[in-house]
Design a protein around this motif. Structure first.
Motif, mmCIF file in Angstrom:
data_model
loop_
_atom_site.group_PDB
_atom_site.id
_atom_site.type_symbol
_atom_site.label_atom_id
_atom_site.label_comp_id
_atom_site.label_asym_id
_atom_site.label_seq_id
_atom_site.Cartn_x
_atom_site.Cartn_y
_atom_site.Cartn_z
ATOM 1 N N ALA A 28 -45.703 10.064 -42.443
ATOM 2 C CA ALA A 28 -46.564 11.252 -42.910
ATOM 3 C C ALA A 28 -46.731 11.705 -41.296
ATOM 4 C CB ALA A 28 -47.781 10.745 -43.324
ATOM 5 N N CYS A 29 -47.312 12.944 -41.755
ATOM 6 C CA CYS A 29 -47.528 14.083 -40.467
ATOM 7 C C CYS A 29 -48.870 14.557 -40.674
ATOM 8 C CB CYS A 29 -46.547 14.944 -40.223
ATOM 9 S SG CYS A 29 -46.734 16.124 -38.654
ATOM 10 N N TYR A 30 -49.853 14.260 -39.682
ATOM 11 C CA TYR A 30 -51.214 14.733 -39.622
ATOM 12 C C TYR A 30 -51.449 15.748 -38.634
ATOM 13 C CZ TYR A 30 -51.673 10.925 -43.007
ATOM 14 O OH TYR A 30 -51.299 10.010 -43.766
ATOM 15 N N ALA A 31 -52.299 16.710 -38.864
ATOM 16 C CA ALA A 31 -52.691 17.694 -37.941
ATOM 17 C C ALA A 31 -53.701 17.138 -36.677
ATOM 18 C CB ALA A 31 -53.283 18.932 -38.456
ATOM 19 N N ALA A 32 -53.515 17.590 -35.723
ATOM 20 C CA ALA A 32 -54.701 17.103 -34.690
ATOM 21 C C ALA A 32 -55.898 17.972 -35.031
ATOM 22 C CB ALA A 32 -54.302 17.227 -33.373
ATOM 23 N N ILE A 34 -60.121 18.535 -34.357
ATOM 24 C CA ILE A 34 -61.592 18.547 -33.917
ATOM 25 C C ILE A 34 -62.476 19.000 -34.539
ATOM 26 C CG2 ILE A 34 -62.913 19.049 -31.941
ATOM 27 C CD1 ILE A 34 -60.610 18.793 -30.025
ATOM 28 N N ASN A 35 -63.318 18.259 -34.991
ATOM 29 C CA ASN A 35 -64.527 19.157 -35.735
ATOM 30 C C ASN A 35 -65.639 19.403 -34.657
ATOM 31 O OD1 ASN A 35 -67.257 19.388 -36.826
ATOM 32 N ND2 ASN A 35 -66.587 18.138 -38.588
ATOM 33 N N TYR A 36 -65.780 20.874 -34.817
ATOM 34 C CA TYR A 36 -66.703 21.335 -33.730
ATOM 35 C C TYR A 36 -67.823 22.326 -34.539
ATOM 36 C CZ TYR A 36 -68.622 24.143 -29.729
ATOM 37 O OH TYR A 36 -69.386 24.730 -28.895
ATOM 38 N N ASN A 37 -69.036 21.952 -34.397
ATOM 39 C CA ASN A 37 -69.931 22.733 -35.433
ATOM 40 C C ASN A 37 -69.594 22.795 -36.785
ATOM 41 O OD1 ASN A 37 -71.767 23.278 -33.095
ATOM 42 N ND2 ASN A 37 -70.949 24.917 -32.436
ATOM 43 N N ASN A 38 -68.937 21.818 -37.359
ATOM 44 C CA ASN A 38 -68.606 21.694 -38.574
ATOM 45 C C ASN A 38 -67.658 22.801 -39.164
ATOM 46 O OD1 ASN A 38 -70.342 19.722 -39.581
ATOM 47 N ND2 ASN A 38 -72.163 21.190 -39.739
ATOM 48 N N GLN A 39 -66.600 22.949 -38.145
ATOM 49 C CA GLN A 39 -65.530 23.880 -38.243
ATOM 50 C C GLN A 39 -64.409 22.916 -37.860
ATOM 51 O OE1 GLN A 39 -64.842 27.274 -39.195
ATOM 52 N NE2 GLN A 39 -62.688 26.684 -38.992
ATOM 53 N N GLN A 40 -63.273 23.039 -38.591
ATOM 54 C CA GLN A 40 -62.199 22.529 -38.263
ATOM 55 C C GLN A 40 -61.492 23.242 -37.234
ATOM 56 O OE1 GLN A 40 -59.808 20.742 -41.472
ATOM 57 N NE2 GLN A 40 -58.172 22.097 -40.945
ATOM 58 N N TYR A 41 -60.870 22.730 -36.045
ATOM 59 C CA TYR A 41 -59.978 23.205 -34.925
ATOM 60 C C TYR A 41 -58.856 22.532 -34.912
ATOM 61 C CZ TYR A 41 -63.855 26.351 -33.086
ATOM 62 O OH TYR A 41 -64.783 27.003 -32.941
ATOM 63 N N LEU A 42 -57.659 23.233 -35.150
ATOM 64 C CA LEU A 42 -56.180 22.526 -35.130
ATOM 65 C C LEU A 42 -55.620 22.562 -33.597
ATOM 66 C CD1 LEU A 42 -55.010 24.155 -38.419
ATOM 67 C CD2 LEU A 42 -56.078 22.222 -38.278
ATOM 68 N N GLY A 43 -55.048 21.620 -33.297
ATOM 69 C CA GLY A 43 -54.274 21.408 -32.062
ATOM 70 C C GLY A 43 -52.906 22.279 -31.938
ATOM 71 N N GLY A 44 -52.887 22.888 -30.914
ATOM 72 C CA GLY A 44 -51.780 23.737 -30.761
ATOM 73 C C GLY A 44 -51.085 23.284 -29.495
ATOM 74 N N GLN A 45 -50.468 24.236 -28.940
ATOM 75 C CA GLN A 45 -49.547 24.092 -27.668
ATOM 76 C C GLN A 45 -50.474 23.661 -26.413
ATOM 77 O OE1 GLN A 45 -50.121 26.948 -29.217
ATOM 78 N NE2 GLN A 45 -50.509 28.406 -27.374
ATOM 79 N N ASN A 78 -59.427 13.325 -34.883
ATOM 80 C CA ASN A 78 -58.430 12.285 -35.168
ATOM 81 C C ASN A 78 -57.207 12.314 -34.447
ATOM 82 O OD1 ASN A 78 -57.164 14.821 -35.665
ATOM 83 N ND2 ASN A 78 -56.340 14.108 -37.812
ATOM 84 N N ALA A 79 -57.397 12.845 -33.286
ATOM 85 C CA ALA A 79 -56.167 12.961 -32.369
ATOM 86 C C ALA A 79 -56.636 12.908 -30.633
ATOM 87 C CB ALA A 79 -55.563 14.379 -32.593
ATOM 88 N N VAL A 80 -57.837 13.043 -30.529
ATOM 89 C CA VAL A 80 -58.365 13.166 -29.099
ATOM 90 C C VAL A 80 -59.201 11.893 -28.916
ATOM 91 C CG1 VAL A 80 -59.557 14.436 -27.192
ATOM 92 C CG2 VAL A 80 -58.134 15.590 -29.060
ATOM 93 N N ASP A 81 -59.106 11.234 -27.729
ATOM 94 C CA ASP A 81 -59.857 10.002 -27.484
ATOM 95 C C ASP A 81 -61.336 10.148 -27.065
ATOM 96 O OD1 ASP A 81 -57.611 8.259 -27.663
ATOM 97 O OD2 ASP A 81 -57.124 8.605 -25.443
ATOM 98 N N PHE A 106 -57.032 24.232 -28.841
ATOM 99 C CA PHE A 106 -57.255 23.938 -30.269
ATOM 100 C C PHE A 106 -57.962 25.335 -31.171
ATOM 101 C CE2 PHE A 106 -56.882 19.848 -28.985
ATOM 102 C CZ PHE A 106 -56.806 18.934 -30.282
ATOM 103 N N PHE A 107 -57.490 25.560 -32.117
ATOM 104 C CA PHE A 107 -57.825 27.143 -32.487
ATOM 105 C C PHE A 107 -58.550 26.810 -33.798
ATOM 106 C CE2 PHE A 107 -53.417 26.262 -33.385
ATOM 107 C CZ PHE A 107 -53.530 26.483 -34.992
#
Length: 115
Positions: A28-32, A34-45, A78-81, A106-107
């Motif tokens: 399975a592949c999961y997106a990186a 971060i929850n910031y102010n109840n907004q989902q931020y996805l990991g990029g380059q 789910n991806a950052v320590d 992260f955007f």
């Protein structure tokens, strides 16, 4: 006798195919995220920090959850320590410093689930 041998060969071949299908692992592949102010931020380059002239520290990751778990709390990932510092750019993206010294962007995911 010949029919018996053919039947045995078909049976052995069928068991081989079933065994191969049972042993294949699905990865399975999961997106990186971060929850910031109840907004989902996805990991990029990885990005060059020098291109951002105005970044502000906004906190640090409070908890890292398993990759398949949605981070439902502010500054959970789910991806950052845990303890990783988080910065916000002037265009409202997030940056984190990676172990190799580079920064990951992260955007905001406008289609993401908000808590």
């Amino acid at each position: 006798m010949r029919l018996f041998i053919i039947t045995c060969c078909i049976l052995v071949y069928s068991l081989f195919l079933i065994g191969c299908n049972a042993n294949t692992e699905s990865t399975a592949c999961y997106a990186a995220i971060i929850n910031y102010n109840n907004q989902q931020y996805l990991g990029g380059q990885s990005v060059d920090i020098k291109q951002y002239t105005n970044i502000q520290p906004v906190g640090e990751i409070v908890q890292r959850v398993d990759a398949e778990v949605y981070p439902s709390v502010h500054l959970m990932s789910n991806a950052v320590d845990k303890g990783t510092k988080v910065f916000e750019t002037s265009d409202h993206n997030l940056l984190i410093k990676q172990l190799n010294g580079e920064y990951q962007l992260f955007f905001p995911d406008d289609n993401g689930v908000k808590g």
